[in-house]
Design a protein around this motif. Structure first.
Motif, short mmCIF file in Angstrom:
data_model
loop_
_atom_site.label_atom_id
_atom_site.label_comp_id
_atom_site.label_asym_id
_atom_site.label_seq_id
_atom_site.Cartn_x
_atom_site.Cartn_y
_atom_site.Cartn_z
N LEU A 340 0.84 -1.20 0.00
CA LEU A 340 0.00 0.00 0.00
C LEU A 340 0.88 1.25 0.00
N ALA A 341 0.69 2.08 -1.01
CA ALA A 341 1.47 3.32 -1.15
C ALA A 341 0.54 4.53 -1.08
N PRO A 342 1.03 5.68 -0.61
CA PRO A 342 0.14 6.82 -0.38
C PRO A 342 -0.26 7.59 -1.63
N THR A 343 0.51 7.49 -2.72
CA THR A 343 0.20 8.26 -3.92
C THR A 343 0.33 7.37 -5.15
N GLU A 344 -0.33 7.79 -6.23
CA GLU A 344 -0.22 7.04 -7.49
C GLU A 344 1.20 7.09 -8.03
N VAL A 345 1.88 8.22 -7.84
CA VAL A 345 3.26 8.34 -8.30
C VAL A 345 4.13 7.28 -7.64
N LEU A 346 3.99 7.12 -6.33
CA LEU A 346 4.79 6.14 -5.62
C LEU A 346 4.35 4.71 -5.94
N ALA A 347 3.03 4.48 -6.03
CA ALA A 347 2.55 3.14 -6.37
C ALA A 347 3.09 2.71 -7.73
N ALA A 348 3.04 3.60 -8.71
CA ALA A 348 3.56 3.28 -10.04
C ALA A 348 5.07 3.05 -10.00
N GLN A 349 5.77 3.86 -9.18
CA GLN A 349 7.22 3.69 -9.04
C GLN A 349 7.53 2.32 -8.45
N HIS A 350 6.82 1.92 -7.40
CA HIS A 350 7.01 0.60 -6.79
C HIS A 350 6.73 -0.50 -7.81
N THR A 380 -4.92 1.53 -9.04
CA THR A 380 -4.99 2.93 -8.61
C THR A 380 -6.33 3.52 -9.02
N GLY A 381 -6.66 4.64 -8.45
CA GLY A 381 -7.96 5.25 -8.71
C GLY A 381 -8.13 5.79 -10.12
N SER A 382 -7.04 6.10 -10.81
CA SER A 382 -7.17 6.71 -12.13
C SER A 382 -7.24 5.69 -13.27
N MET A 383 -7.17 4.40 -12.95
CA MET A 383 -7.24 3.37 -13.99
C MET A 383 -8.61 3.39 -14.65
N ASN A 384 -8.65 2.99 -15.93
CA ASN A 384 -9.94 2.88 -16.60
C ASN A 384 -10.64 1.59 -16.17
N LYS A 385 -11.87 1.43 -16.58
CA LYS A 385 -12.68 0.30 -16.12
C LYS A 385 -12.07 -1.05 -16.47
N ALA A 386 -11.57 -1.17 -17.70
CA ALA A 386 -10.99 -2.45 -18.12
C ALA A 386 -9.76 -2.81 -17.29
N ILE A 404 -0.06 -4.12 -5.83
CA ILE A 404 0.49 -2.83 -5.43
C ILE A 404 -0.55 -1.77 -5.75
N GLY A 405 -0.78 -0.83 -4.83
CA GLY A 405 -1.78 0.18 -5.12
C GLY A 405 -1.85 1.27 -4.09
N THR A 406 -2.85 2.12 -4.28
CA THR A 406 -3.07 3.27 -3.41
C THR A 406 -4.31 3.02 -2.56
N HIS A 407 -4.96 4.12 -2.15
CA HIS A 407 -6.20 4.01 -1.38
C HIS A 407 -7.26 3.19 -2.10
#
Length: 752
Positions: A340-350, A380-386, A404-407
């Motif tokens: 669990l990472a706090p931001t999308e930037v960090l989640a994507a980096q991980h 992550t929250g910004s992913m599209n539905k698919a 790996i993900g965010t909130h």
């Protein structure tokens, strides 16, 4: 006359007719004191002793001062801040004692508040004034004054005020947390009466515990807290309440540990070949620290009860690699893991770094993937539905060994086949409830590993309470250069504003890059998860913010800097409200050297690694906590080039905010800074929630100061639990423990 007890309404000791009704309403509405018990557990925040009344004939700059003085003048002023052009308000008092005059300044949020202070401190009013002495323009001043009115109230209170003044001049005088229209002498008077009419109080600690540990009984302790004749009485009372609070808390924690062990956890002892294959393919040797911590975690995972471990280490010390190896061991055991990472930037980096480290082991079940591998998925929250559907399916089916993900991972519809390990990165960005929401998705309690470069106060607190094991990677990160950190105090040195941007231009002129970090996206919109640092006084009361009005924001800074002091440089912005594709584009451009200055929120706090970035400017730095300041600073000096971090602030010299910034400038030791964080912010909410009521609030215990008392109480709790797990022989203690256990959010006590 009916008997007065702790549960009696406060009106029973305040009166209930005429203006007494207004006083009752003030005690209830302003201070939240509804019962006699609430009143008696409203402890003084400090005490004034006759011997501490200062002699003012030989003042020394910087010395603490406590004086009984008379107000000579009181005036309200409005002024314009030279640094930011904003209007402020203040009240200036001049008081006199023993022929010496002292000036006191009170800053106010509005002209109305400043004038209200004038009304409260009319000439002729006597009071007790405490603070540190300073000298400015040939005049003695009292910095950050604490003030208690003694005389000058309405006619019908002057006799009481005179008695209070006499009381102040002998023995110990309590000064209570209060608010208008209630004054400390109101509280002292009512508490004195309440103690005189209460019968002997049953001691919830019983008789055995006080006798065994040398504690005074409850009635003696209450009188020692509110009406101490000397320091010895006060200290005996304080020890009683500190030990009592520690004991009740330790008993609750002990009972919950026992309950967790009964529930148990799935032992994760390996069996697959993922971890062995990964270790065999590593192009470098693990450090001694990484091996040692790995063995500790491996032993924890093999236990039939949940691991609850903190892994701390500076940025770049290898925490993520240690966590990844732990996750692989759980996958080898048939379980799933979440990072669990706090931001999308960090989640994507991980996600990118873990997939790169694992190679074909991250493509289990896919063409070209290793037969010993697993699937690594990102949510992550910004992913599209698919994209979300694929990730959710992989987690629910068990196909994804590592998620790996965010909130977004906390949402109710996210499910796992067998969640065995939860790894939380940069835990100070997550609330206790958020971390708990993820662990609750497991069939059995999962193992928990939290990682940070600076432990938050709650974590340090729970470490002392014994509910969190700690592992530390002590090796210095490879390739890190020293970082010079300097405070830029605009209140004292407004001309330094221009020098800040000149330094940025100098670094860019050398071919380097810079970050500028602001506490807001635009207007008053904060980044997701960003919480402003809050400073408190000795009583734990919140102090006003350093800067009133609008804080620096990315959207306002960017055009101002690009058209002004940074004109001609390549400037870009980054914050959490940008679309995911835009954030990735900006970060790639910055990493490629196509951007000179990145103006950002705290989304770059962790997970962003640009070796050519050497400078960071932190705007309104006092709004960031110590953990964030330390983490943000770690973004520079990563490529072997010396780093520069400038902490821009309006904080006054000597204020808690300024002390916090000065400490960060003076130290790069994460654990040392976490201890300062604990001293300034207290222990956080050790009990998991803000408690109300005199039976459950943690009022006296401070983790750093009272570590010995906490450990002593832990031993007492273990003895009591071993002899009588249900506390049947100690009904008072049992009631306190039960009340705390039933508190609305005590579920989160042991989750750090």
């Amino acid at each position: 006359m009916s008997t007065i007890t702790l549960d009696s309404p406060i009106a029973s000791v305040l009166g209930s007719t005429g203006k007494d009704k207004k006083k009752v309403e003030a005690f209830v509405d302003k201070l939240g004191l509804r019962t006699v018990g609430d009143l008696l557990w409203h402890f003084p925040r400090t005490y004034l002793q006759t011997g501490e009344i200062s002699q003012v004939d030989q003042l020394v700059e910087g010395q603490p001062l406590a004086v009984v003085a008379e107000v000579i003048s009181a005036k309200a002023f409005s002024f314009t801040n030279r640094a930011n052009g904003r209007q402020g308000n203040r009240t200036e008092l001049v008081v006199a004692t023993s022929g010496v005059r002292l000036k006191l300044t009170l800053f106010a949020k509005s002209r109305h508040v400043a004038e209200w202070h004038v009304g409260q401190w009319q000439p002729g009013t006597k009071g007790v004034f405490t603070g540190k002495v300073s000298r400015f323009r040939e005049q003695w001043q009292l910095a950050h004054p604490q003030m208690v009115r003694i005389t000058g109230q309405a006619q019908d209170h002057r006799e009481e005020s005179a008695l209070l003044l006499a009381e102040t001049m002998r023995g110990l005088f309590p000064i209570y947390p209060t608010t208008a229209p209630i004054e400390t002498w109101d509280i002292a008077r009512v508490i004195t009466f309440a103690l005189s009419v209460l019968d002997d109080l049953p001691d919830p600690l019983g008789k055995q515990v006080p006798a065994q540990y040398g504690l005074v009984d409850l009635s003696t302790a209450l009188r020692g807290i509110h009406l101490p004749d000397d320091r010895r009485e006060l200290e005996a009372a304080q020890r009683r309440f500190r030990f009592g609070e520690a004991l009740v808390t330790q008993l609750v924690l002990a009972r919950r540990r026992a309950a967790t062990r009964v529930l148990g956890a799935q032992r994760r002892v390996g069996g697959g070949k993922l971890l062995a294959s990964f270790d065999a393919a590593l192009p470098f040797e693990l450090t001694a620290g990484q091996r040692e911590v790995g063995e500790q975690i491996e032993a924890d995972l093999a236990e039939p009860h949940p691991m609850n471990r903190l892994l701390q280490g500076e940025v770049g010390s290898g925490k993520t690699l240690v966590a990844l190896r732990a996750m692989m061991r759980v996958v080898d055991s048939g379980g799933q893991c979440v990072l669990l990472a706090p931001t999308e930037v960090l989640a994507a980096q991980h996600y990118r770094s873990i997939v790169a480290l694992m190679g074909d082991l991250a493509a289990g079940g896919l063409l070209g993937g290793s037969e010993h591998g697993t699937t690594v998925t990102l949510l992550t929250g910004s992913m599209n539905k698919a994209q979300r559907t694929r990730a959710l399916s992989a987690m629910a089916s068990g196909e994804a060994g590592i998620a790996i993900g965010t909130h977004a991972l906390l949402e109710e519809h996210v499910q796992f086949a067998d969640l065995g390990l939860v790894v939380v990165d940069e835990q100070h960005r997550f609330g206790v409830e958020q971390r708990a929401a993820l662990t609750d998705k497991a069939i059995m309690p999962p193992h928990l590993l939290v990682m940070t470069a600076t432990p938050i106060p709650r974590t340090v607190a729970m470490t002392v309470f014994g509910d969190l094991e700690v592992s530390t990677l002590r090796e210095l990160p490879a390739g890190r250069a020293p970082i010079q950190t300097s405070v830029v105090p605009l209140r004292d040195q407004p001309a330094w504003w221009d020098r800040v941007w000149a330094r940025v231009r100098e670094e860019v002129g050398k071919g380097h890059q810079a970050y500028v970090v602001a506490p807001r996206i635009g207007g008053d919109d904060a980044e997701e998860g960003q919480v402003d640092a809050i400073d408190v006084d000795e009583a734990g009361e919140q102090l006003p913010g350093v800067r009133e009005g609008e804080l620096s924001s990315v959207e306002s800074l960017a055009p101002d800097l690009a058209d002004g002091p940074l004109a001609g440089l390549r400037v870009a912005i980054l914050h959490g409200r940008l679309a995911g594709e835009e954030k990735d584009r900006v970060m790639r451009a910055f990493a490629a050297g196509e951007i000179d200055v990145l103006i950002s929120t705290t989304v770059i706090e962790v997970g962003v690694d640009v070796a050519n970035a050497t400078t960071m400017v932190l705007m309104d730095a006092d709004r960031f906590g110590i953990s964030q300041l330390h983490q943000l600073r770690g973004r520079v000096g990563r490529g072997g080039l010396p780093g520069l971090c400038l902490l821009v602030t309006q904080a006054e010299r000597g204020s808690p905010a300024r002390e916090r910034l000065d400490a960060v400038a003076a130290s790069t030791d994460g654990f040392e800074l976490s201890l300062l964080d604990l001293q300034q912010r207290r222990e956080g909410d050790v009990l998991g929630a803000g408690q109300s009521g005199y039976r459950s609030s943690l009022q006296f215990l401070k983790v750093l100061r009272d570590e010995k008392t906490i450990l002593e109480a832990r031993g007492a709790a273990e003895e009591l639990m071993a002899a009588d797990p249900d506390l049947l022989t100690e009904p008072g203690l049992r009631d306190q423990v039960t009340a705390l256990e039933l508190s609305t959010k005590s579920d989160y006590m042991e989750r750090s």
